[in-house]
Structures are given as C-alpha cells and as structure tokens.
Design a protein around this motif. Sequence first.
Motif: not given
Length: 135
Positions: A9-15, A48-57, A59-66, A82-86
């Motif tokens: 079972q899997r759910y995914q989305e980009r924001y 957990v997801v709140t912390e990880l998504v907040a960090n991606a938003v 600390h990166t210059d990504a347009d979207t976060v998965g 996921t995000d576009t930062s290396r």
Amino acid sequence: MTAAHVGPQRYQERYPAKLEAARQARRDIALALETWGLPQLVDVAEQVVTELVANAVEHTDADTVGASITRTGEESARIVVTDTSRTRPVPGTLSPDAEHGRGLLLVGALAHDWGSELVHGGKRVWAELRADGGQ
C-alpha cells in the motif's frame, strides 16, 4: 480463488514548496494510515512528515516537495520526502537556547531508523516507523 498480491500500500503526492506543504502532507499521510487501519502510527507519522517537509521547504530552493508513505509490514511504514537539493540534511546540535535545528533530532528519536540518499534530480530523506516505537 485467492487475491493476488499487487504490491505494498502506497500513497504519494507533490506539494508546492510553501509553508502550508507540511500541513497538507501531514493531513494526507494521516488519512492514508487511517485508511490502511494503522491509527497507531498516525501521531508519529504526522510529526515526522511535518519535520521532513518543513526542512525541505525551508532549506532548499525546490519548487515542489514530494512526500510518500508505504506500508512495509503489519504495523510499520516508511515515509519518504524528496526535493531537488543535493545537500543532505544534518541534525543540529542540541542547545538549550537554540530556536531551530531540533527537527532531525526529533525525527531520530521518533523513527525506528532514518536517513537520506542522493538520487537523480535531488535527494530523498526517509524514516521507518513501527508501532512498537522508535529506536
């Protein structure tokens, strides 16, 4: 006749990489877990997801976060952001007067395991959740 196994079972989305992405991902991940009959993982997964998504938003210059969640067992799941930062995330140092930098320390305390890996186009940060708690 028996049902064929069709995968986990899997759910995914980009924001959009905006502050409200963490709230939206938290809501969606919680709904997936409730739907799968895993309410015991909701509180930890939301944090957990709140912390990880907040960090991606933040600390990166990504347009979207998965954000995705995959059921990995009877009472376990894996969150991936996921995000576009290396640049891989590094936990901050715990300081009593620090206003930021505790997010990954919290993830480490709540998750059974967590980590990050570079992938084509950026990075993924993951956390393994189990009903029996963190580490």
